[in-house]
Design an enzyme around this catalytic site. Sequence first.
Site, short mmCIF file in Angstrom:
data_model
loop_
_atom_site.label_atom_id
_atom_site.label_comp_id
_atom_site.label_asym_id
_atom_site.label_seq_id
_atom_site.Cartn_x
_atom_site.Cartn_y
_atom_site.Cartn_z
N CYS A 2 0.16 3.51 6.91
CA CYS A 2 1.13 4.00 7.60
C CYS A 2 0.88 5.63 7.03
CB CYS A 2 2.25 3.81 7.20
SG CYS A 2 3.43 2.54 7.31
N ARG A 27 -5.14 5.14 8.42
CA ARG A 27 -3.70 4.46 7.25
C ARG A 27 -3.30 3.11 8.18
NH1 ARG A 27 -2.31 8.02 3.32
NH2 ARG A 27 -1.19 7.05 2.52
N TRP A 73 1.37 0.61 9.31
CA TRP A 73 0.44 -0.55 9.24
C TRP A 73 1.71 -1.87 8.77
CZ3 TRP A 73 -0.49 -3.84 4.74
CH2 TRP A 73 -0.88 -5.10 4.80
N ASN A 99 6.67 5.38 4.67
CA ASN A 99 5.56 4.91 4.08
C ASN A 99 5.38 3.93 2.83
OD1 ASN A 99 3.20 3.80 3.39
ND2 ASN A 99 2.29 6.34 3.04
N GLY A 100 5.90 2.78 2.82
CA GLY A 100 5.59 2.23 1.65
C GLY A 100 6.97 0.95 2.06
N GLU A 485 -21.77 -5.87 -1.77
CA GLU A 485 -21.27 -4.46 -0.65
C GLU A 485 -21.32 -4.53 1.06
OE1 GLU A 485 -19.05 -2.39 -0.39
OE2 GLU A 485 -19.28 -0.95 0.69
N LYS A 489 -19.21 -5.07 4.44
CA LYS A 489 -19.24 -3.72 5.20
C LYS A 489 -19.32 -4.88 6.67
CE LYS A 489 -18.16 -0.86 4.24
NZ LYS A 489 -17.50 -0.81 2.86
N GLU A 492 -15.85 -6.65 7.34
CA GLU A 492 -14.91 -5.06 8.15
C GLU A 492 -14.35 -4.67 9.19
OE1 GLU A 492 -13.80 -2.73 4.42
OE2 GLU A 492 -15.69 -2.61 4.83
N HIS A 508 -26.58 -23.20 -6.00
CA HIS A 508 -25.15 -23.83 -6.36
C HIS A 508 -23.98 -23.73 -5.84
CE1 HIS A 508 -26.92 -23.13 -10.49
NE2 HIS A 508 -27.65 -22.48 -10.35
N LYS A 607 -7.37 2.11 5.34
CA LYS A 607 -8.02 2.83 4.12
C LYS A 607 -7.36 2.42 3.24
CE LYS A 607 -11.91 5.75 3.95
NZ LYS A 607 -12.47 5.35 3.41
C1 G6P Z 1 -8.90 -0.84 1.52
C2 G6P Z 1 -10.51 -0.06 2.53
C3 G6P Z 1 -11.60 0.04 1.34
C4 G6P Z 1 -11.38 0.60 0.32
C5 G6P Z 1 -10.42 -0.07 -0.88
C6 G6P Z 1 -9.81 0.53 -1.97
O1 G6P Z 1 -9.32 -1.88 1.11
O2 G6P Z 1 -10.83 -0.07 3.71
O3 G6P Z 1 -12.57 0.96 2.13
O4 G6P Z 1 -12.39 0.05 -0.52
O5 G6P Z 1 -9.06 -0.20 0.04
O6 G6P Z 1 -9.85 1.81 -1.65
P1 G6P Z 1 -9.56 3.02 -2.84
O7 G6P Z 1 -9.45 4.59 -1.97
O8 G6P Z 1 -8.91 2.93 -3.86
O9 G6P Z 1 -11.34 3.55 -2.89
#
Ligand code: G6P
Length: 612
Positions: A2, A27, A73, A99-100, A485, A489, A492, A508, A607
Amino acid sequence: MCGIVAYLGNKNAAPVLIKGLKRLEYRGYDSAGIAVWNNGLKISKKAGKVVDLELQLTEDQLSGTVGIGHTRWATHGAPNDRNAHPHLSGNSKLAIIHNGIIENHATVKEALIRRGHRFVSDTDTEVLIHLVEEIQDNEQCPLHDAVRLALQQVTGAYAIVVISEDQPGEMIAARKGSPLVMGIGSGEFFLASDATPIAEYTKNVVYLNDGQMVRVDLDGYQILNIADNSAYTPTIHQLEISLEQLEKGGYDHFMLKEIHEQPRAIYDTLRGRLLPEEGIIRMAGLEDNLAKFINAQRIIIIACGTSWHAGLVAEYLIEDLARLPVEVEYASEFRYRNPIIRETDIVIPISQSGETADTLAAVEMAKAKGAFVFGICNVPASSIPRATHAGAYTHAGPEIGVASTKAFTTQIAILTLIATYLGYKRGTITASRYQEILFTLHHAPAKVEEALKLEKAIQEVALQYQGATNFLYLGRGVNFPIGLEGALKLKEISYIHAEGYPAAEMKHGPIALIDENMPVVVIATSHQHYDKILSNIQEVKARKGKVIAIIDKFESEIKSLADHIIEVPDADAILAPLVNVIPLQFLAYHIAVMRGCNVDQPRNLAKSVTVE
Ligand code: G6P
């Protein structure tokens, strides 16, 4: 999660709020809304993106110089118009953005209902504003007192802003566990979840601390502690964000811009720290606490998401160079499993945003158990760097795309510096290896720049596999977390199921999935057990899997085996993670674009994850 933004000044508030919400949309983007005071509170809110709200506003035409805005969110209540913020009190005289999560909202709501309150949404936020209203009515007190007393009755996390029909020239804001920044302009004030909506109007900001509230009117502001109403004099910080950093700069998406920014971002991470001509690494946070690092028995890295992958890369680097045992933990698991933390442990939280709720809570736990906590964060003055004993910023600049790219590579860059520095100071690498690494790291931005030239070639691969339903990513050694990673990506932003595996583990389980429809991305650069990975590729090919190989040897045998070859620039092993992740970022990006996905705002994600 949020985004909240508020304005009080002499401008028309609605355009400022909409622009601010667009900056904060990373956010959360389930719904958006604003409330503006103009001879009464006027609200416009809508499920969907900020642009949908903007369209609605052409009809609603809210004008006024005080207002609040929110991009959501969803946690409590479906993402629809009714649950969108701002929320009103029962008498419609107070409006709130939040937010929270108010954790005890159910109990408070029940009591309020018994006392005659009626709710129109399913949110925890509406409960809070009804509570403020009730306290104000009962106590006949000023708004800020009613907000303070209400906050004393709730548990959970919040950043809130409240405006009132009866006190139109005033905003009351508060924070606990969710970020809140105040911008101080000339005759105007801003409040926001982060500094991005503020940066174009003023560079003067105050970061509110947990447990604080602020009362703002045109004459100024007053910060108070929620617990005892005592006044607090804050430090005014200067923002270093430029407007250019917040715009797409000609790229189709922020993610693409951020992929291309990586050479510059890595350069900024290393600048002033890596001094190859003087033959040293200079990092104040490490130097000031050197004895702790020298005497440490163990390093525990805590992080989530992409930052956790950077932590895994660091495990390889620190154990190899500094010979210190490293454990890498998901912050969410670590904090709830009664971990053993000793005073001789160094805990390193890694976080782009510096706000991830689980990582922040794990930091507090580690501190409480006596560990020294050294943070690696990107967003200046965010909650994690303010909670840690010491740390280092990555200086990647604002990362707006939800899928992390430059934050990841700059985390790796700084962790490589740390591993090298510790290796040298602990005497586990020789002076000549130390100098060699300094020299190699100095060329990291140039090597990454070279890797960016692979984009066209990767686009062609993306074209062939855009319709795939599954992907496997394999790597050995440090290329294993790079594979994780790459898979993350893809998941996501393109919604294709993808898994990363250590190449040898394929036997395995995942090997059962391999057939002619399974693309397998193998990160097979020469430093990481080349012969063994060659065998793994043969195993995939024997089962008709499609191999996309990331290699760095022009004449490698893999060339004749793989279906597609992506040849990254030849680089020292220490640079492999930085270089090898670039084609994987491009692959995910281009597949997502070809599938018509919203790259910068993938569904269900946010994010900054400020709830558990
Ligand atoms: C969310 C974001 C990711 C990020 C993760 C950790 O899932 O979408 O891109 O890696 O949070 O966030 P941080 O800000 O702690 O790296």
